[in-house]
Design a protein around this motif. Structure first.
Motif, PDB file in Angstrom:
ATOM      1  N   ASP A  25     -10.446  -7.877  -9.316  1.00  0.00           N
ATOM      2  CA  ASP A  25      -9.296  -7.178  -9.888  1.00  0.00           C
ATOM      3  C   ASP A  25      -9.574  -5.683  -9.982  1.00  0.00           C
ATOM      4  OD1 ASP A  25      -6.905  -6.625 -11.041  1.00  0.00           O
ATOM      5  OD2 ASP A  25      -7.250  -7.769 -12.882  1.00  0.00           O
ATOM      6  N   ASN A  26      -9.633  -5.024  -8.826  1.00  0.00           N
ATOM      7  CA  ASN A  26      -9.796  -3.573  -8.799  1.00  0.00           C
ATOM      8  C   ASN A  26      -8.926  -2.993  -7.682  1.00  0.00           C
ATOM      9  OD1 ASN A  26     -11.231  -4.050  -6.385  1.00  0.00           O
ATOM     10  ND2 ASN A  26     -13.192  -4.092  -7.466  1.00  0.00           N
ATOM     11  N   GLY A  27      -8.833  -1.665  -7.642  1.00  0.00           N
ATOM     12  CA  GLY A  27      -7.947  -1.040  -6.661  1.00  0.00           C
ATOM     13  C   GLY A  27      -6.496  -1.220  -7.058  1.00  0.00           C
ATOM     14  N   CYS A  28      -5.619  -1.310  -6.071  1.00  0.00           N
ATOM     15  CA  CYS A  28      -4.186  -1.443  -6.311  1.00  0.00           C
ATOM     16  C   CYS A  28      -3.587  -2.476  -5.371  1.00  0.00           C
ATOM     17  CB  CYS A  28      -3.469  -0.106  -6.078  1.00  0.00           C
ATOM     18  SG  CYS A  28      -3.799   1.145  -7.321  1.00  0.00           S
ATOM     19  N   GLU A  29      -2.593  -3.186  -5.857  1.00  0.00           N
ATOM     20  CA  GLU A  29      -1.861  -4.121  -5.001  1.00  0.00           C
ATOM     21  C   GLU A  29      -0.407  -4.196  -5.435  1.00  0.00           C
ATOM     22  OE1 GLU A  29      -4.570  -7.312  -5.651  1.00  0.00           O
ATOM     23  OE2 GLU A  29      -3.319  -8.287  -7.170  1.00  0.00           O
ATOM     24  N   SER A  72      -6.351  -1.458   3.006  1.00  0.00           N
ATOM     25  CA  SER A  72      -7.541  -0.595   3.050  1.00  0.00           C
ATOM     26  C   SER A  72      -8.544  -1.226   2.101  1.00  0.00           C
ATOM     27  CB  SER A  72      -7.194   0.831   2.610  1.00  0.00           C
ATOM     28  OG  SER A  72      -6.845   0.858   1.241  1.00  0.00           O
ATOM     29  N   GLU A  73      -9.636  -0.565   1.870  1.00  0.00           N
ATOM     30  CA  GLU A  73     -10.683  -1.134   1.016  1.00  0.00           C
ATOM     31  C   GLU A  73     -10.178  -1.437  -0.387  1.00  0.00           C
ATOM     32  OE1 GLU A  73     -15.270  -0.146  -0.432  1.00  0.00           O
ATOM     33  OE2 GLU A  73     -14.135   1.302   0.764  1.00  0.00           O
ATOM     34  N   HIS A  74      -9.218  -0.641  -0.856  1.00  0.00           N
ATOM     35  CA  HIS A  74      -8.773  -0.787  -2.240  1.00  0.00           C
ATOM     36  C   HIS A  74      -7.284  -1.092  -2.377  1.00  0.00           C
ATOM     37  CE1 HIS A  74     -12.657   0.558  -3.649  1.00  0.00           C
ATOM     38  NE2 HIS A  74     -12.569   1.647  -2.906  1.00  0.00           N
ATOM     39  N   CYS A  75      -6.574  -1.328  -1.299  1.00  0.00           N
ATOM     40  CA  CYS A  75      -5.136  -1.561  -1.362  1.00  0.00           C
ATOM     41  C   CYS A  75      -4.773  -2.897  -0.716  1.00  0.00           C
ATOM     42  CB  CYS A  75      -4.369  -0.438  -0.665  1.00  0.00           C
ATOM     43  SG  CYS A  75      -4.539   1.169  -1.473  1.00  0.00           S
ATOM     44  N   LYS A 111       0.340  -3.026  -9.299  1.00  0.00           N
ATOM     45  CA  LYS A 111       1.024  -1.776  -9.620  1.00  0.00           C
ATOM     46  C   LYS A 111       2.536  -1.842  -9.465  1.00  0.00           C
ATOM     47  CE  LYS A 111      -2.916  -0.033 -10.519  1.00  0.00           C
ATOM     48  NZ  LYS A 111      -3.323   0.056 -11.940  1.00  0.00           N
ATOM     49  N   GLY A 112       3.038  -2.919  -8.895  1.00  0.00           N
ATOM     50  CA  GLY A 112       4.479  -3.035  -8.728  1.00  0.00           C
ATOM     51  C   GLY A 112       4.857  -4.374  -8.136  1.00  0.00           C
ATOM     52  N   LEU A 113       6.095  -4.792  -8.399  1.00  0.00           N
ATOM     53  CA  LEU A 113       6.612  -6.067  -7.905  1.00  0.00           C
ATOM     54  C   LEU A 113       7.847  -5.822  -7.051  1.00  0.00           C
ATOM     55  CD1 LEU A 113       6.578  -9.249  -8.070  1.00  0.00           C
ATOM     56  CD2 LEU A 113       8.183  -8.989  -9.981  1.00  0.00           C
ATOM     57  N   VAL A 114       7.800  -6.300  -5.810  1.00  0.00           N
ATOM     58  CA  VAL A 114       8.983  -6.279  -4.953  1.00  0.00           C
ATOM     59  C   VAL A 114       9.642  -7.655  -5.082  1.00  0.00           C
ATOM     60  CG1 VAL A 114       9.879  -6.038  -2.615  1.00  0.00           C
ATOM     61  CG2 VAL A 114       7.924  -4.654  -3.349  1.00  0.00           C
ATOM     62  N   LEU A 115      10.835  -7.688  -5.644  1.00  0.00           N
ATOM     63  CA  LEU A 115      11.545  -8.945  -5.862  1.00  0.00           C
ATOM     64  C   LEU A 115      12.679  -9.051  -4.845  1.00  0.00           C
ATOM     65  CD1 LEU A 115      12.029 -11.511  -7.486  1.00  0.00           C
ATOM     66  CD2 LEU A 115      13.372 -10.148  -9.105  1.00  0.00           C
ATOM     67  N   LEU A 116      12.584 -10.048  -3.983  1.00  0.00           N
ATOM     68  CA  LEU A 116      13.556 -10.215  -2.909  1.00  0.00           C
ATOM     69  C   LEU A 116      14.625 -11.232  -3.296  1.00  0.00           C
ATOM     70  CD1 LEU A 116      10.474  -9.892  -1.550  1.00  0.00           C
ATOM     71  CD2 LEU A 116      11.870  -9.747   0.495  1.00  0.00           C
ATOM     72  N   MET A 117      15.877 -10.868  -3.042  1.00  0.00           N
ATOM     73  CA  MET A 117      16.999 -11.751  -3.321  1.00  0.00           C
ATOM     74  C   MET A 117      17.952 -11.721  -2.130  1.00  0.00           C
ATOM     75  SD  MET A 117      17.814 -10.760  -7.327  1.00  0.00           S
ATOM     76  CE  MET A 117      18.154  -9.048  -6.937  1.00  0.00           C
ATOM     77  N   TRP A 199       3.496   3.585  -5.118  1.00  0.00           N
ATOM     78  CA  TRP A 199       2.794   2.636  -5.990  1.00  0.00           C
ATOM     79  C   TRP A 199       1.314   2.499  -5.636  1.00  0.00           C
ATOM     80  CZ3 TRP A 199       6.726  -2.043  -6.164  1.00  0.00           C
ATOM     81  CH2 TRP A 199       7.816  -1.700  -6.980  1.00  0.00           C
ATOM     82  N   LEU A 200       1.022   2.540  -4.341  1.00  0.00           N
ATOM     83  CA  LEU A 200      -0.339   2.261  -3.879  1.00  0.00           C
ATOM     84  C   LEU A 200      -1.208   3.502  -3.699  1.00  0.00           C
ATOM     85  CD1 LEU A 200       0.496  -0.455  -1.197  1.00  0.00           C
ATOM     86  CD2 LEU A 200      -0.704  -0.841  -3.353  1.00  0.00           C
ATOM     87  N   ALA A 201      -0.625   4.679  -3.807  1.00  0.00           N
ATOM     88  CA  ALA A 201      -1.352   5.911  -3.489  1.00  0.00           C
ATOM     89  C   ALA A 201      -2.665   6.025  -4.243  1.00  0.00           C
ATOM     90  CB  ALA A 201      -0.475   7.124  -3.778  1.00  0.00           C
ATOM     91  N   VAL A 202      -2.662   5.716  -5.525  1.00  0.00           N
ATOM     92  CA  VAL A 202      -3.871   5.870  -6.336  1.00  0.00           C
ATOM     93  C   VAL A 202      -4.961   4.892  -5.912  1.00  0.00           C
ATOM     94  CG1 VAL A 202      -3.146   4.245  -8.144  1.00  0.00           C
ATOM     95  CG2 VAL A 202      -4.717   6.101  -8.701  1.00  0.00           C
ATOM     96  N   GLY A 203      -4.583   3.782  -5.296  1.00  0.00           N
ATOM     97  CA  GLY A 203      -5.552   2.758  -4.919  1.00  0.00           C
ATOM     98  C   GLY A 203      -6.569   3.228  -3.904  1.00  0.00           C
ATOM     99  N   GLN A 204      -6.182   4.149  -3.052  1.00  0.00           N
ATOM    100  CA  GLN A 204      -7.096   4.632  -2.027  1.00  0.00           C
ATOM    101  C   GLN A 204      -8.242   5.452  -2.602  1.00  0.00           C
ATOM    102  OE1 GLN A 204      -4.837   5.513   1.943  1.00  0.00           O
ATOM    103  NE2 GLN A 204      -3.683   6.436   0.288  1.00  0.00           N
ATOM    104  N   ASP A 205      -8.030   5.968  -3.809  1.00  0.00           N
ATOM    105  CA  ASP A 205      -9.065   6.793  -4.432  1.00  0.00           C
ATOM    106  C   ASP A 205      -9.861   6.040  -5.475  1.00  0.00           C
ATOM    107  OD1 ASP A 205      -8.157   8.975  -2.952  1.00  0.00           O
ATOM    108  OD2 ASP A 205      -6.622   9.431  -4.457  1.00  0.00           O
ATOM    109  N   ALA A 206      -9.632   4.699  -5.559  1.00  0.00           N
ATOM    110  CA  ALA A 206     -10.321   3.912  -6.584  1.00  0.00           C
ATOM    111  C   ALA A 206     -11.822   3.890  -6.306  1.00  0.00           C
ATOM    112  CB  ALA A 206      -9.773   2.478  -6.610  1.00  0.00           C
ATOM    113  N   PRO A 207     -12.640   4.035  -7.336  1.00  0.00           N
ATOM    114  CA  PRO A 207     -14.088   4.004  -7.134  1.00  0.00           C
ATOM    115  C   PRO A 207     -14.578   2.603  -6.840  1.00  0.00           C
ATOM    116  CG  PRO A 207     -13.583   4.092  -9.466  1.00  0.00           C
ATOM    117  CD  PRO A 207     -12.279   4.257  -8.739  1.00  0.00           C
ATOM    118  N   THR A 208     -15.641   2.503  -6.088  1.00  0.00           N
ATOM    119  CA  THR A 208     -16.227   1.195  -5.830  1.00  0.00           C
ATOM    120  C   THR A 208     -17.123   0.808  -6.991  1.00  0.00           C
ATOM    121  OG1 THR A 208     -18.047   2.271  -4.664  1.00  0.00           O
ATOM    122  CG2 THR A 208     -16.178   1.506  -3.353  1.00  0.00           C
TER     123      THR A 208
END
Length: 209
Positions: A25-29, A72-75, A111-117, A199-208
């Motif tokens: 449970d790290n990075g962004c999804e 990517s590694e974190h997304c 970081k966000g939910l895409v809800l399809l209808m 939504w995912l932009a910050v995930g690329q900079d997440a530390p390992t």
């Protein structure tokens, strides 16, 4: 500054039956959710320009696991179990609901939910349930009114405005955006990509770890 995420580089990562078997449970999804006939897998395939990435089926309810795709590694993108049409026992449906609720409410990297209808049948009972779960967790929600190619622009716009009004009247307008979408025609794809990039932009900079 983060680089632009390339959704075309998406690769299957893992399938998990519950929160405890998900990736770390790290990075962004961003998770994609919707009724079993809403065109969820088709939307993911259109987004990634890979017709075989997310499994599509003419039999509703086939997606019973949380399917993770790495960008990517974190997304990551996550294809959540389809709901509403699967021909399974009430006990199993209750178990799926529990796993979905745990994921939406406890997953820190979400970081966000895409809800399809389906634009022809928006805001069904389960859609409201997903919206309530997300809002309780203060989770941004982007609504995709799929299969918009079934209508001309005018009628499709009228349905979008009607859904906006119903959400507002129910008090569920904060942190919710909405658009029409067609996987077949690829209409609305650029708007969806823009939401996901934010939504995912910050995930690329997440530390390992």
């Amino acid at each position: 500054m983060s680089d632009v995420i390339s959704f075309r580089k998406a690769q299957f990562l893992i399938s998990a039956p519950s929160l405890h078997q998900c990736p770390e449970d790290n990075g962004c999804e961003v998770a994609f959710a919707g009724r079993s006939n809403a065109g969820k897998s088709s939307a993911i395939n259109a987004l990634t320009n890979n017709a075989k990435l997310a499994r599509t089926s003419k039999t509703p309810g086939r997606t019973q696991l949380l399917n993770f795709f790495s960008l990517s590694e974190h997304c990551r993108l996550v294809d959540l179990p389809g709901y509403g049409f699967a021909k399974v026992s009430k006990a199993l449906k209750k178990e799926w609901d529990q796993h979905l609720a745990e994921y939406l409410q406890q997953r820190q990297s979400l970081k966000g939910l895409v809800l399809l209808m389906d634009i022809r049948h928006p805001l069904q009972e389960y859609d409201w349930q997903m919206i309530r779960w997300a809002c309780q967790s203060q989770m941004p929600v982007h609504l995709l009114l799929t299969k918009a190619d079934k209508f001309n622009h005018g009628p499709a716009k009228a349905i979008l405005l009607k859904v906006q009004r119903e959400l507002s009247e129910a008090g569920f307008w904060d942190n919710i955006s909405i658009q029409t979408f067609s996987s077949l025609k690829k209409t609305g794809l650029e708007e969806l990509e823009g939401i996901l990039q934010d939504w995912l932009a910050v995930g690329q900079d997440a530390p390992t770890d």
